[in-house]
Design a protein around this motif. Structure first.
Motif, mmCIF file in Angstrom:
data_model
loop_
_atom_site.group_PDB
_atom_site.id
_atom_site.type_symbol
_atom_site.label_atom_id
_atom_site.label_comp_id
_atom_site.label_asym_id
_atom_site.label_seq_id
_atom_site.Cartn_x
_atom_site.Cartn_y
_atom_site.Cartn_z
ATOM 1 N N GLU A 124 0.850 -1.193 0.000
ATOM 2 C CA GLU A 124 0.000 0.000 0.000
ATOM 3 C C GLU A 124 0.889 1.248 0.000
ATOM 4 O O GLU A 124 1.771 1.390 0.836
ATOM 5 N N ASN B 103 6.532 2.663 6.693
ATOM 6 C CA ASN B 103 5.896 2.864 7.989
ATOM 7 C C ASN B 103 5.799 1.561 8.782
ATOM 8 O O ASN B 103 5.869 0.477 8.216
ATOM 9 N N SER B 104 5.609 1.709 10.089
ATOM 10 C CA SER B 104 5.556 0.532 10.954
ATOM 11 C C SER B 104 4.380 -0.388 10.623
ATOM 12 O O SER B 104 4.414 -1.575 10.937
ATOM 13 N N ASP B 105 3.339 0.135 9.963
ATOM 14 C CA ASP B 105 2.208 -0.712 9.560
ATOM 15 C C ASP B 105 2.437 -1.347 8.180
ATOM 16 O O ASP B 105 1.515 -1.893 7.574
ATOM 17 N N LEU B 106 3.693 -1.263 7.702
ATOM 18 C CA LEU B 106 4.146 -1.860 6.435
ATOM 19 C C LEU B 106 3.592 -1.152 5.193
ATOM 20 O O LEU B 106 3.681 -1.677 4.097
ATOM 21 N N THR B 107 3.033 0.018 5.371
ATOM 22 C CA THR B 107 2.637 0.829 4.223
ATOM 23 C C THR B 107 3.822 1.709 3.833
ATOM 24 O O THR B 107 4.772 1.853 4.600
ATOM 25 N N LYS C 219 9.132 -6.241 9.846
ATOM 26 C CA LYS C 219 8.497 -7.532 10.169
ATOM 27 C C LYS C 219 9.311 -8.284 11.207
ATOM 28 O O LYS C 219 8.764 -8.877 12.141
ATOM 29 N N LYS D 247 8.873 -6.680 14.589
ATOM 30 C CA LYS D 247 7.549 -6.995 15.133
ATOM 31 C C LYS D 247 7.511 -8.437 15.636
ATOM 32 O O LYS D 247 6.943 -8.715 16.682
ATOM 33 N N LYS E 29 6.789 8.235 18.508
ATOM 34 C CA LYS E 29 6.727 6.895 17.919
ATOM 35 C C LYS E 29 7.712 6.706 16.769
ATOM 36 O O LYS E 29 8.117 5.589 16.490
ATOM 37 N N THR E 30 8.080 7.785 16.082
ATOM 38 C CA THR E 30 8.869 7.601 14.863
ATOM 39 C C THR E 30 10.164 8.406 14.799
ATOM 40 O O THR E 30 10.914 8.252 13.859
ATOM 41 N N HIS F 281 9.813 -0.355 20.091
ATOM 42 C CA HIS F 281 8.771 -1.281 20.513
ATOM 43 C C HIS F 281 8.554 -1.300 22.024
ATOM 44 O O HIS F 281 7.620 -1.901 22.482
#
Length: 183
Positions: free
Chosen positions: A2, A18-22, A55, A58, A109-110, A180
């Motif tokens: 995405e 991004n951390s949500d893999l987008t 990944k 995580k 967070k980033t 994390h």
């Protein structure tokens, strides 16, 4: 994968995983979709590498190797940072020959730190979990933005004048699992 494109008055194209893999692409308003697609193709291996790293981090986090910090622990780190970091900023600002505005400590967070165009500095309280040399690197990095508001060769040259081995701290931060621990 995405991809989200954000257009603004910037001069260059930047890619962020991004951390949500987008993937976020920040691009100048005048850049065509075709050009953005071309850059994404050219940087595909770099993007995949970063997705794989996220990944892996995580997976390690989910395996229970990293315990999230409590609200009290985060507050304690923030209190320590408020005491420690401004002293380091004052010390290095004299060496670099720059002034600065307000200093703010947050649980970000980033980012480890940032510098606004007005000279206000923000630092992540999680820096207090890093070695002192890493904190100094982040402080110097942000203060050097008072001379160069970019990551050009001139900027890195300014950083290197103060911290000749800055690359090892950049690498340390890249490989850190601290993102994390904040939950």
């Amino acid at each position: 994968m995405e991809v989200r494109v954000i257009r603004s008055n910037r001069k260059t194209v930047a890619i962020q995983v991004n951390s949500d893999l987008t993937v976020t692409v920040r691009a100048p308003k005048y850049v065509s979709e075709k050009y953005i697609e071309q850059i994404l193709r050219e940087k595909e291996s770099w993007i995949r590498k970063h997705i794989d790293e996220i990944k892996a981090k995580k997976a390690q986090h989910e395996a229970g190797n990293v315990k999230p910090l409590t609200r009290d622990e985060l507050q304690k780190l923030a209190d320590e940072a408020v005491e420690y970091i401004p002293k380091r900023v004052e010390h290095f600002a004299k060496i670099i020959g720059v002034d600065y505005g307000r200093i703010t400590i947050r649980n970000q967070k980033t980012r480890w730190g940032s510098c606004s165009s007005k000279g206000n500095l923000n630092f992540n309280c999680l820096l207090m979990l890093t070695p002192p040399e890493v904190i100094d690197y982040v402080v110097v990095h942000e203060l050097c933005h008072r001379k160069e508001m970019n990551h050009s060769k001139a900027f890195w040259s300014e950083v290197e004048k103060v911290i000749p081995n800055y690359k090892e701290y950049v690498e340390w931060l890249k490989n850190s699992f601290l993102w994390h621990v904040s939950g």
